[in-house]
Design an enzyme around this catalytic site. Structure first.
Site, PDB file in Angstrom:
ATOM      1  N   ASP A  14    -114.416 -10.434  39.212  1.00  0.00           N
ATOM      2  CA  ASP A  14    -113.147  -9.825  38.809  1.00  0.00           C
ATOM      3  C   ASP A  14    -112.821 -10.227  37.373  1.00  0.00           C
ATOM      4  O   ASP A  14    -112.695 -11.411  37.069  1.00  0.00           O
ATOM      5  CB  ASP A  14    -112.016 -10.277  39.741  1.00  0.00           C
ATOM      6  CG  ASP A  14    -112.017  -9.523  41.053  1.00  0.00           C
ATOM      7  OD1 ASP A  14    -112.442  -8.357  41.065  1.00  0.00           O
ATOM      8  OD2 ASP A  14    -111.595 -10.106  42.071  1.00  0.00           O
ATOM      9  N   ARG A  29    -107.320  -2.685  22.047  1.00  0.00           N
ATOM     10  CA  ARG A  29    -107.658  -4.057  21.689  1.00  0.00           C
ATOM     11  C   ARG A  29    -107.139  -5.002  22.772  1.00  0.00           C
ATOM     12  O   ARG A  29    -105.940  -5.122  22.994  1.00  0.00           O
ATOM     13  CB  ARG A  29    -107.049  -4.421  20.339  1.00  0.00           C
ATOM     14  CG  ARG A  29    -107.499  -3.514  19.194  1.00  0.00           C
ATOM     15  CD  ARG A  29    -108.988  -3.667  18.912  1.00  0.00           C
ATOM     16  NE  ARG A  29    -109.415  -2.788  17.811  1.00  0.00           N
ATOM     17  CZ  ARG A  29    -110.663  -2.705  17.366  1.00  0.00           C
ATOM     18  NH1 ARG A  29    -111.611  -3.455  17.949  1.00  0.00           N
ATOM     19  NH2 ARG A  29    -110.966  -1.899  16.374  1.00  0.00           N
ATOM     20  N   ARG A  90    -121.505  -6.196  41.560  1.00  0.00           N
ATOM     21  CA  ARG A  90    -120.571  -5.358  40.812  1.00  0.00           C
ATOM     22  C   ARG A  90    -119.557  -6.179  40.014  1.00  0.00           C
ATOM     23  O   ARG A  90    -119.375  -7.381  40.252  1.00  0.00           O
ATOM     24  CB  ARG A  90    -119.816  -4.427  41.764  1.00  0.00           C
ATOM     25  CG  ARG A  90    -118.924  -5.150  42.755  1.00  0.00           C
ATOM     26  CD  ARG A  90    -118.161  -4.194  43.646  1.00  0.00           C
ATOM     27  NE  ARG A  90    -117.404  -4.912  44.671  1.00  0.00           N
ATOM     28  CZ  ARG A  90    -116.313  -4.467  45.248  1.00  0.00           C
ATOM     29  NH1 ARG A  90    -115.828  -3.277  44.917  1.00  0.00           N
ATOM     30  NH2 ARG A  90    -115.695  -5.170  46.168  1.00  0.00           N
ATOM     31  N   GLU A  91    -118.892  -5.509  39.099  1.00  0.00           N
ATOM     32  CA  GLU A  91    -117.780  -6.081  38.355  1.00  0.00           C
ATOM     33  C   GLU A  91    -116.592  -5.136  38.466  1.00  0.00           C
ATOM     34  O   GLU A  91    -116.725  -3.935  38.235  1.00  0.00           O
ATOM     35  CB  GLU A  91    -118.135  -6.273  36.879  1.00  0.00           C
ATOM     36  CG  GLU A  91    -119.207  -7.312  36.613  1.00  0.00           C
ATOM     37  CD  GLU A  91    -119.501  -7.454  35.135  1.00  0.00           C
ATOM     38  OE1 GLU A  91    -118.971  -8.385  34.500  1.00  0.00           O
ATOM     39  OE2 GLU A  91    -120.258  -6.615  34.616  1.00  0.00           O
ATOM     40  N   LYS A 185    -105.564  -7.593  60.150  1.00  0.00           N
ATOM     41  CA  LYS A 185    -104.458  -7.520  59.197  1.00  0.00           C
ATOM     42  C   LYS A 185    -104.499  -6.209  58.401  1.00  0.00           C
ATOM     43  O   LYS A 185    -104.809  -6.196  57.206  1.00  0.00           O
ATOM     44  CB  LYS A 185    -104.473  -8.707  58.231  1.00  0.00           C
ATOM     45  CG  LYS A 185    -103.173  -8.838  57.404  1.00  0.00           C
ATOM     46  CD  LYS A 185    -103.409  -9.583  56.102  1.00  0.00           C
ATOM     47  CE  LYS A 185    -104.107  -8.782  55.040  1.00  0.00           C
ATOM     48  NZ  LYS A 185    -103.326  -7.618  54.541  1.00  0.00           N
ATOM     49  N   ASP A 256    -105.572 -11.102  50.110  1.00  0.00           N
ATOM     50  CA  ASP A 256    -106.614 -12.071  50.460  1.00  0.00           C
ATOM     51  C   ASP A 256    -106.025 -13.476  50.564  1.00  0.00           C
ATOM     52  O   ASP A 256    -106.457 -14.283  51.390  1.00  0.00           O
ATOM     53  CB  ASP A 256    -107.726 -12.057  49.419  1.00  0.00           C
ATOM     54  CG  ASP A 256    -108.418 -10.703  49.322  1.00  0.00           C
ATOM     55  OD1 ASP A 256    -108.491 -10.001  50.343  1.00  0.00           O
ATOM     56  OD2 ASP A 256    -108.883 -10.355  48.223  1.00  0.00           O
TER      57      ASP A 256
END
Length: 313
Positions: A14, A29, A90-91, A185, A256
């Protein structure tokens, strides 16, 4: 407390940054970025450790981004069991806009896992959870992973006599609930879609939650309602709780953090109602952290005193 095993089938790095304003065509920027290991199970594992518990994180990782994920997890001090895959981890990235205070969250699909790779995750889960009391399976499925993957996880948990905590959505959630889990949940929308009925009214939501539990697909159900808090339903009763008011810096990882906090409470021997307080406090504390950071124990303990669940009639 035995280590809580977490499973993240589609982990991520992340990345979070800030810009003055999000506008089309122009170069935006950015301010200095931060990177954190992410994905539902990994975030829960980070929270459990932050609160003083022990976790063991199981996850696939691959490529140069997978190497970076490993470094970030090492820095967090997490015990881990990686499964090497051919694809690249992944990112995801989050951009906070200073002008409006809004967050823009970009979520990538992740690498496609082969049958051999996702089967290796299930086989490893049987090994690492052999003595576990709790398994937390959380997050989206990676491409290539079958929709009944979490149902298979539920079967592993049952075979190991472990309690499965599940936080996912859609068909993967439905399939797992057919097998039965300990604690689910969904958020309000996910629960409404799953039940096929309107649950916007508090009384309707409470009735639907009781009906769900009577079906025997879970022992504990928490329906999260965002800023309105959450509803806990057990066989002994229902409890509603609202989060203490805080200044939100980022909502990334709040759900989370709730899962990690409540599971930590349950694994510590607290009643579901008391563990629910830890979940609410942890999820709220995550809002105080910038970018992809999660809750801090000091904030959780301070907010815990302000969380008082109300038993519904």
């Amino acid at each position: 407390m035995k280590p809580i095993v977490t499973l993240t089938i589609n982990p991520t790095i992340d990345l979070a940054t800030t810009v003055a304003e999000v506008t089309p065509e122009h170069k935006l920027r950015c301010e200095p970025e931060r990177r954190d290991p992410g994905g539902g199970g990994l975030n829960a594992a980070r929270v459990i450790r932050e609160l003083g518990g022990e976790s063991l994180a199981l996850y696939p990782r691959g490529g140069s981004t997978g190497d970076l994920l490993e470094q970030l997890l090492e820095q967090k001090g997490l015990r881990r069991w990686p499964i090497v895959i051919s694809g690249h981890t992944r990112e995801n990235f989050t951009v906070a806009e200073k002008k409006s205070g809004r967050e823009f969250r970009f979520v990538m699909p992740g690498p496609t896992l082969s049958e051999k790779e996702w089967q290796a995750c299930l086989e490893s889960l049987s090994t690492v959870a052999a003595d576990a009391d709790y398994i937390v399976a959380s997050g989206s499925l990676a491409p290539g992973v079958p929709v009944d993957f979490y149902a298979r996880v539920a079967r592993v948990a049952r075979k190991q006599n472990a309690r499965l905590v599940l936080d996912t959505s859609g068909e993967p959630l439905r399939a797992a609930l057919e097998e039965g889990v300990f604690f689910a949940k969904p958020n309000r929308k996910e629960f409404r879609d799953m039940m096929g009925t309107q649950v916007d009214d508090p009384a309707a939501l409470a009735a639907a939650a009781r009906s769900f539990l009577e079906q025997g697909r879970a022992e504990l159900l928490v329906v999260s309602k965002g800023a309105d808090g959450a509803l806990l339903t057990t066989r002994e009763g229902q409890f509603s709780a609202t989060p203490p008011p805080v200044e939100t810096h980022s909502s990334v990882g709040a759900g989370d953090s709730f899962v990690g906090g409540m599971t930590f409470g349950l694994a510590s021997g607290l009643s579901p109602q008391e563990a629910f307080r830890w979940g609410i406090a942890s999820g709220t504390a995550a809002l105080l952290s910038a970018g992809t950071d999660l809750c801090r124990r000091a904030d959780v303990e301070r907010l815990l005193t302000q969380v008082q669940p109300v038993r519904l009639a």
